[in-house]
Enzyme design. Structure first.
Site, PDB file in Angstrom:
ATOM      1  N   ASP A   1      -0.665   3.214   2.506  1.00 49.47           N
ATOM      2  CA  ASP A   1      -0.749   1.980   1.806  1.00 49.47           C
ATOM      3  C   ASP A   1      -0.628   2.737  -0.231  1.00 49.47           C
ATOM      4  O   ASP A   1      -1.973   2.684  -0.558  1.00 49.47           O
ATOM      5  CB  ASP A   1      -1.879   2.593   2.001  1.00 49.47           C
ATOM      6  CG  ASP A   1      -2.725   2.448   3.367  1.00 49.47           C
ATOM      7  OD1 ASP A   1      -1.593   2.022   4.173  1.00 49.47           O
ATOM      8  OD2 ASP A   1      -2.953   3.418   3.839  1.00 49.47           O
TER       9      ASP A   1
ATOM     10  N   GLU B   1      -5.008  -7.973   6.468  1.00 46.06           N
ATOM     11  CA  GLU B   1      -5.057  -7.094   5.750  1.00 46.06           C
ATOM     12  C   GLU B   1      -3.989  -6.807   4.506  1.00 46.06           C
ATOM     13  O   GLU B   1      -2.937  -7.806   4.190  1.00 46.06           O
ATOM     14  CB  GLU B   1      -5.115  -5.610   5.877  1.00 46.06           C
ATOM     15  CG  GLU B   1      -3.838  -5.629   6.718  1.00 46.06           C
ATOM     16  CD  GLU B   1      -4.106  -3.985   7.863  1.00 46.06           C
ATOM     17  OE1 GLU B   1      -5.065  -3.346   7.835  1.00 46.06           O
ATOM     18  OE2 GLU B   1      -3.133  -2.923   8.132  1.00 46.06           O
TER      19      GLU B   1
END
Length: 356
Positions: free
Chosen positions: A40, A256
Protein backbone atom coordinates in the site's frame (compact mmCIF):
# COMPACT_ATOMS: atom_id res chain seq x y z
CA UNK A 1 -23.08 -14.48 -2.80
CA UNK A 2 -20.41 -15.94 -0.53
CA UNK A 3 -19.76 -18.75 -2.98
CA UNK A 4 -19.37 -16.27 -5.82
CA UNK A 5 -16.86 -14.26 -3.80
CA UNK A 6 -14.80 -17.31 -2.93
CA UNK A 7 -14.93 -18.46 -6.53
CA UNK A 8 -13.66 -15.05 -7.63
CA UNK A 9 -10.76 -15.30 -5.22
CA UNK A 10 -9.92 -18.78 -6.41
CA UNK A 11 -10.14 -18.02 -10.11
CA UNK A 12 -8.55 -14.58 -10.04
CA UNK A 13 -6.36 -14.28 -6.95
CA UNK A 14 -4.84 -17.73 -7.30
CA UNK A 15 -4.98 -17.31 -11.06
CA UNK A 16 -2.57 -14.41 -10.90
CA UNK A 17 -0.16 -16.60 -8.93
CA UNK A 18 -0.46 -19.34 -11.56
CA UNK A 19 0.13 -16.71 -14.23
CA UNK A 20 3.34 -15.69 -12.50
CA UNK A 21 4.47 -19.30 -12.32
CA UNK A 22 3.65 -19.81 -16.00
CA UNK A 23 5.89 -16.88 -16.80
CA UNK A 24 8.63 -18.29 -14.61
CA UNK A 25 8.18 -15.39 -12.17
CA UNK A 26 9.80 -12.92 -14.55
CA UNK A 27 8.68 -9.81 -12.71
CA UNK A 28 8.71 -6.37 -14.30
CA UNK A 29 10.13 -4.83 -11.12
CA UNK A 30 11.95 -6.02 -8.02
CA UNK A 31 11.09 -5.26 -4.35
CA UNK A 32 12.35 -1.95 -3.01
CA UNK A 33 13.22 -3.57 0.33
CA UNK A 34 13.56 -7.16 1.52
CA UNK A 35 14.19 -6.71 5.24
CA UNK A 36 10.50 -6.15 6.03
CA UNK A 37 7.21 -6.74 4.22
CA UNK A 38 5.59 -3.59 2.87
CA UNK A 39 2.44 -2.80 0.90
CA UNK A 40 0.00 0.00 0.00
CA UNK A 41 2.77 2.50 -0.83
CA UNK A 42 1.94 6.21 -0.75
CA UNK A 43 4.89 8.00 -2.31
CA UNK A 44 5.71 11.70 -2.02
CA UNK A 45 8.59 14.03 -2.81
CA UNK A 46 9.50 16.15 0.22
CA UNK A 47 12.51 18.50 0.12
CA UNK A 48 13.88 16.77 -2.96
CA UNK A 49 13.82 13.24 -1.56
CA UNK A 50 11.30 10.45 -2.16
CA UNK A 51 9.44 9.17 0.88
CA UNK A 52 7.19 6.13 0.70
CA UNK A 53 4.56 5.59 3.39
CA UNK A 54 3.57 1.90 3.20
CA UNK A 55 1.63 -0.39 5.45
CA UNK A 56 3.92 -2.81 7.30
CA UNK A 57 2.79 -6.38 6.75
CA UNK A 58 3.47 -8.85 9.55
CA UNK A 59 3.30 -12.66 9.71
CA UNK A 60 0.12 -14.13 11.19
CA UNK A 61 -1.71 -17.45 11.33
CA UNK A 62 -5.09 -15.78 10.75
CA UNK A 63 -6.79 -17.40 7.71
CA UNK A 64 -7.64 -15.32 4.65
CA UNK A 65 -11.23 -14.05 4.60
CA UNK A 66 -13.38 -11.40 2.90
CA UNK A 67 -12.94 -8.99 5.83
CA UNK A 68 -9.14 -8.93 5.51
CA UNK A 69 -8.60 -10.33 9.00
CA UNK A 70 -5.22 -11.71 7.93
CA UNK A 71 -3.93 -8.16 7.41
CA UNK A 72 -2.92 -7.63 11.04
CA UNK A 73 -0.51 -4.72 10.65
CA UNK A 74 0.14 -2.73 13.83
CA UNK A 75 2.73 -0.06 12.96
CA UNK A 76 4.28 2.03 10.18
CA UNK A 77 7.84 2.41 8.93
CA UNK A 78 8.76 4.97 6.26
CA UNK A 79 11.02 4.30 3.25
CA UNK A 80 13.35 6.99 1.87
CA UNK A 81 15.46 7.26 -1.27
CA UNK A 82 17.23 10.11 -3.05
CA UNK A 83 16.11 8.98 -6.49
CA UNK A 84 14.36 6.06 -8.15
CA UNK A 85 16.76 3.14 -8.40
CA UNK A 86 19.06 4.30 -5.60
CA UNK A 87 19.42 2.62 -2.17
CA UNK A 88 16.39 2.68 0.11
CA UNK A 89 16.53 3.53 3.82
CA UNK A 90 14.01 1.80 6.07
CA UNK A 91 13.03 4.03 8.95
CA UNK A 92 12.39 3.08 12.55
CA UNK A 93 8.82 2.70 13.80
CA UNK A 94 7.02 5.90 12.81
CA UNK A 95 3.77 5.12 14.64
CA UNK A 96 2.46 2.08 16.54
CA UNK A 97 -1.18 1.27 17.27
CA UNK A 98 -0.40 1.13 21.00
CA UNK A 99 0.33 4.85 20.85
CA UNK A 100 -3.02 5.74 19.26
CA UNK A 101 -5.53 6.27 22.10
CA UNK A 102 -8.67 5.45 20.11
CA UNK A 103 -7.40 2.56 17.96
CA UNK A 104 -7.48 -1.18 18.63
CA UNK A 105 -5.76 -2.88 15.66
CA UNK A 106 -5.16 -3.12 11.91
CA UNK A 107 -3.15 -0.09 10.89
CA UNK A 108 -3.90 -0.40 7.19
CA UNK A 109 -2.90 1.73 4.17
CA UNK A 110 -1.66 5.23 5.18
CA UNK A 111 -0.81 8.46 3.39
CA UNK A 112 1.14 11.59 4.25
CA UNK A 113 1.21 15.32 3.54
CA UNK A 114 3.29 18.39 4.40
CA UNK A 115 2.27 21.91 5.29
CA UNK A 116 3.99 24.80 7.08
CA UNK A 117 6.84 22.81 8.58
CA UNK A 118 4.73 19.86 9.74
CA UNK A 119 4.36 16.38 8.26
CA UNK A 120 0.99 14.70 8.60
CA UNK A 121 0.46 10.92 8.62
CA UNK A 122 -3.08 9.76 7.85
CA UNK A 123 -4.02 6.21 8.75
CA UNK A 124 -7.04 3.93 9.13
CA UNK A 125 -7.50 1.67 12.14
CA UNK A 126 -10.29 -0.08 13.92
CA UNK A 127 -11.64 1.79 16.92
CA UNK A 128 -12.49 0.14 20.21
CA UNK A 129 -16.25 -0.04 19.61
CA UNK A 130 -17.28 -3.50 18.37
CA UNK A 131 -19.37 -4.38 15.32
CA UNK A 132 -21.34 -7.58 14.71
CA UNK A 133 -18.11 -9.50 14.15
CA UNK A 134 -16.67 -8.37 17.46
CA UNK A 135 -14.16 -6.08 15.80
CA UNK A 136 -13.99 -2.31 15.66
CA UNK A 137 -15.37 0.17 13.17
CA UNK A 138 -12.75 1.65 10.87
CA UNK A 139 -11.94 5.34 11.40
CA UNK A 140 -9.22 7.57 9.96
CA UNK A 141 -6.69 9.18 12.25
CA UNK A 142 -3.95 11.76 11.83
CA UNK A 143 -0.54 12.09 13.46
CA UNK A 144 2.12 14.79 13.13
CA UNK A 145 5.89 15.13 13.12
CA UNK A 146 8.59 17.63 12.22
CA UNK A 147 10.47 14.82 10.45
CA UNK A 148 9.06 13.04 7.37
CA UNK A 149 10.39 9.73 8.77
CA UNK A 150 8.69 10.27 12.11
CA UNK A 151 8.16 9.41 14.86
CA UNK A 152 4.61 10.75 14.60
CA UNK A 153 2.33 11.70 17.49
CA UNK A 154 -1.30 10.76 16.97
CA UNK A 155 -4.23 13.02 17.73
CA UNK A 156 -6.28 11.67 20.65
CA UNK A 157 -9.39 11.13 18.49
CA UNK A 158 -9.98 10.09 14.88
CA UNK A 159 -10.90 12.77 12.36
CA UNK A 160 -14.50 13.80 13.05
CA UNK A 161 -16.77 12.54 10.29
CA UNK A 162 -14.26 10.01 8.99
CA UNK A 163 -14.96 6.35 8.38
CA UNK A 164 -13.82 3.35 6.33
CA UNK A 165 -10.17 3.23 5.21
CA UNK A 166 -7.48 4.07 2.64
CA UNK A 167 -7.00 7.83 3.08
CA UNK A 168 -5.22 9.57 0.20
CA UNK A 169 -4.48 13.28 0.51
CA UNK A 170 -4.09 15.56 -2.51
CA UNK A 171 -3.18 19.27 -2.48
CA UNK A 172 -4.23 21.14 -5.60
CA UNK A 173 -2.31 23.95 -7.28
CA UNK A 174 -4.55 26.50 -5.52
CA UNK A 175 -3.44 25.21 -2.11
CA UNK A 176 -6.71 23.45 -1.25
CA UNK A 177 -6.32 19.95 0.12
CA UNK A 178 -8.68 17.02 -0.32
CA UNK A 179 -8.88 13.57 1.20
CA UNK A 180 -10.11 10.58 -0.81
CA UNK A 181 -11.03 7.50 1.18
CA UNK A 182 -13.11 4.34 1.40
CA UNK A 183 -13.01 0.64 0.74
CA UNK A 184 -15.69 -2.03 0.53
CA UNK A 185 -15.80 -5.52 2.07
CA UNK A 186 -13.43 -5.36 5.07
CA UNK A 187 -13.16 -1.61 4.66
CA UNK A 188 -16.85 -1.34 5.65
CA UNK A 189 -17.82 1.32 3.10
CA UNK A 190 -20.94 -0.69 2.20
CA UNK A 191 -22.16 -0.24 5.78
CA UNK A 192 -22.08 3.57 5.37
CA UNK A 193 -24.35 3.64 2.30
CA UNK A 194 -27.02 5.63 4.16
CA UNK A 195 -24.55 8.08 5.70
CA UNK A 196 -24.46 6.36 9.09
CA UNK A 197 -22.94 3.06 10.16
CA UNK A 198 -25.10 -0.04 9.85
CA UNK A 199 -23.52 -2.73 12.07
CA UNK A 200 -25.75 -5.38 10.49
CA UNK A 201 -25.14 -4.37 6.90
CA UNK A 202 -23.67 -6.47 4.12
CA UNK A 203 -20.14 -7.81 4.46
CA UNK A 204 -19.35 -7.25 0.78
CA UNK A 205 -21.13 -4.59 -1.27
CA UNK A 206 -24.66 -3.29 -1.93
CA UNK A 207 -25.63 -6.57 -3.65
CA UNK A 208 -27.41 -4.52 -6.33
CA UNK A 209 -25.54 -5.20 -9.55
CA UNK A 210 -27.89 -3.09 -11.68
CA UNK A 211 -27.63 -0.01 -9.42
CA UNK A 212 -24.84 2.60 -9.27
CA UNK A 213 -21.76 1.15 -7.62
CA UNK A 214 -20.59 2.30 -4.23
CA UNK A 215 -18.40 5.37 -4.61
CA UNK A 216 -15.22 6.24 -2.82
CA UNK A 217 -15.45 9.48 -0.88
CA UNK A 218 -13.85 12.89 -1.31
CA UNK A 219 -13.80 15.75 1.20
CA UNK A 220 -12.00 19.08 1.39
CA UNK A 221 -9.83 19.53 4.45
CA UNK A 222 -9.42 22.53 6.68
CA UNK A 223 -6.16 24.46 6.73
CA UNK A 224 -5.14 22.68 9.94
CA UNK A 225 -4.92 19.44 7.87
CA UNK A 226 -6.52 17.61 10.81
CA UNK A 227 -10.22 18.10 10.12
CA UNK A 228 -12.83 18.07 7.37
CA UNK A 229 -14.15 21.38 6.07
CA UNK A 230 -17.38 19.78 4.86
CA UNK A 231 -19.32 16.55 4.75
CA UNK A 232 -17.72 13.85 2.55
CA UNK A 233 -19.30 13.41 -0.86
CA UNK A 234 -19.26 10.68 -3.50
CA UNK A 235 -16.36 10.53 -5.95
CA UNK A 236 -18.64 9.35 -8.75
CA UNK A 237 -17.19 7.31 -11.62
CA UNK A 238 -19.14 7.60 -14.88
CA UNK A 239 -19.20 5.07 -17.68
CA UNK A 240 -18.69 6.08 -21.31
CA UNK A 241 -22.43 6.76 -21.67
CA UNK A 242 -22.38 9.30 -18.84
CA UNK A 243 -24.20 7.12 -16.31
CA UNK A 244 -22.60 5.92 -13.06
CA UNK A 245 -20.67 2.66 -13.29
CA UNK A 246 -22.89 -0.16 -12.03
CA UNK A 247 -22.23 -2.33 -9.01
CA UNK A 248 -22.08 -5.44 -11.15
CA UNK A 249 -19.21 -4.11 -13.26
CA UNK A 250 -16.52 -5.56 -11.01
CA UNK A 251 -13.76 -4.84 -13.52
CA UNK A 252 -14.68 -1.12 -13.56
CA UNK A 253 -16.19 -0.18 -10.22
CA UNK A 254 -14.39 1.28 -7.22
CA UNK A 255 -13.32 -1.15 -4.50
CA UNK A 256 -10.53 0.58 -2.53
CA UNK A 257 -7.16 2.34 -2.79
CA UNK A 258 -8.03 5.84 -4.02
CA UNK A 259 -5.15 7.93 -5.32
CA UNK A 260 -5.46 11.34 -6.97
CA UNK A 261 -2.91 13.12 -9.13
CA UNK A 262 -3.14 16.08 -11.49
CA UNK A 263 -1.55 16.20 -14.92
CA UNK A 264 -2.01 19.40 -16.85
CA UNK A 265 -5.53 20.55 -16.03
CA UNK A 266 -6.97 17.05 -15.63
CA UNK A 267 -7.57 15.16 -12.40
CA UNK A 268 -6.76 11.46 -12.46
CA UNK A 269 -8.76 9.46 -9.95
CA UNK A 270 -7.12 6.04 -9.64
CA UNK A 271 -8.27 3.05 -7.62
CA UNK A 272 -8.27 -0.73 -7.21
CA UNK A 273 -11.11 -3.00 -8.35
CA UNK A 274 -10.33 -5.44 -5.54
CA UNK A 275 -11.85 -8.79 -6.40
CA UNK A 276 -11.00 -8.46 -10.10
CA UNK A 277 -7.45 -7.31 -9.32
CA UNK A 278 -7.03 -4.34 -11.66
CA UNK A 279 -5.78 -0.82 -11.06
CA UNK A 280 -8.10 1.57 -12.90
CA UNK A 281 -8.31 5.26 -13.63
CA UNK A 282 -10.97 7.84 -14.38
CA UNK A 283 -10.45 11.46 -15.41
CA UNK A 284 -12.31 14.60 -14.32
CA UNK A 285 -12.17 18.37 -14.55
CA UNK A 286 -12.34 19.09 -10.80
CA UNK A 287 -10.99 17.33 -7.71
CA UNK A 288 -14.58 16.42 -6.80
CA UNK A 289 -15.34 14.78 -10.13
CA UNK A 290 -17.39 13.29 -11.59
CA UNK A 291 -14.69 11.17 -13.17
CA UNK A 292 -15.10 9.36 -16.48
CA UNK A 293 -13.80 5.81 -16.52
CA UNK A 294 -10.88 5.35 -18.94
CA UNK A 295 -9.65 1.82 -18.26
CA UNK A 296 -7.08 -0.34 -16.50
CA UNK A 297 -3.50 0.82 -16.11
CA UNK A 298 -2.06 -2.17 -14.20
CA UNK A 299 -2.93 -5.80 -14.89
CA UNK A 300 -3.27 -8.22 -11.93
CA UNK A 301 -0.16 -8.74 -9.86
CA UNK A 302 0.83 -11.89 -8.00
CA UNK A 303 -1.35 -11.83 -4.91
CA UNK A 304 -4.95 -10.96 -4.20
CA UNK A 305 -4.82 -7.28 -5.13
CA UNK A 306 -2.60 -4.22 -5.06
CA UNK A 307 -2.70 -0.66 -3.74
CA UNK A 308 -0.66 2.09 -5.29
CA UNK A 309 0.44 5.68 -5.73
CA UNK A 310 1.62 7.69 -8.74
CA UNK A 311 4.05 10.59 -8.55
CA UNK A 312 6.16 12.72 -10.87
CA UNK A 313 9.85 13.06 -10.09
CA UNK A 314 13.01 13.48 -12.16
CA UNK A 315 10.93 14.47 -15.20
CA UNK A 316 9.13 11.10 -15.26
CA UNK A 317 6.00 9.55 -13.80
CA UNK A 318 6.24 6.54 -11.50
CA UNK A 319 3.85 3.90 -10.19
CA UNK A 320 4.45 2.42 -6.74
CA UNK A 321 2.59 -0.83 -6.16
CA UNK A 322 3.00 -4.18 -4.37
CA UNK A 323 2.85 -7.92 -4.98
CA UNK A 324 3.74 -11.13 -3.12
CA UNK A 325 6.97 -12.07 -4.88
CA UNK A 326 8.94 -12.57 -1.66
CA UNK A 327 6.39 -14.61 0.30
CA UNK A 328 3.73 -16.07 -2.00
CA UNK A 329 1.28 -15.13 0.77
CA UNK A 330 -1.50 -12.58 0.26
CA UNK A 331 -0.84 -10.80 3.55
CA UNK A 332 2.96 -10.52 3.18
CA UNK A 333 3.70 -8.15 0.34
CA UNK A 334 6.59 -6.16 -1.07
CA UNK A 335 6.55 -2.65 -2.55
CA UNK A 336 7.81 -2.07 -6.09
CA UNK A 337 8.09 0.83 -8.53
CA UNK A 338 7.89 1.12 -12.31
CA UNK A 339 7.65 3.96 -14.80
CA UNK A 340 4.29 5.22 -16.07
CA UNK A 341 3.83 6.30 -19.67
CA UNK A 342 1.05 8.42 -21.17
CA UNK A 343 -0.39 8.45 -24.66
CA UNK A 344 -0.69 11.79 -26.52
CA UNK A 345 -4.40 12.00 -25.58
CA UNK A 346 -3.61 11.77 -21.87
CA UNK A 347 -4.59 8.14 -21.41
CA UNK A 348 -2.25 5.85 -19.46
CA UNK A 349 -0.44 3.03 -21.20
CA UNK A 350 -1.33 -0.36 -19.74
CA UNK A 351 1.35 -1.90 -17.51
CA UNK A 352 1.89 -5.65 -17.28
CA UNK A 353 3.60 -6.54 -13.94
CA UNK A 354 5.33 -9.48 -15.62
CA UNK A 355 7.96 -9.44 -18.35
CA UNK A 356 6.76 -11.09 -21.55
Amino acid sequence: MKGRILLAVLTLGVGSLALAQDRQTRYLSQPLVRSIYTADPSAHVFAGKIYVYPSHDVPTDIPDDDLGSEYAMHDYRVLRMDRIGEPVTVGLVALDVKDVPWASKQMWAPDAAYRNGTYFLYFPARDKAKDKHGVGTFRIGVATSKNPMGPFKAEPQPIAGSYSMDPAVFTDSDGKTYMYFGGIWGGQLQRWATGSFDPNGSDTDLLQDDKPALSGKVVRMNADMKSFAEAPRDAVILDSDGTPVKGGAHDKRFFEASWMFKRGEKYYYTYSTGDTHFLNYAIGDTPYGPFTYRGHFLLPVQGWTTHHSIIATGGKWWLFYADTQLSNKNHLRNVKVTQVFFNPDGTIKLIDPFVK
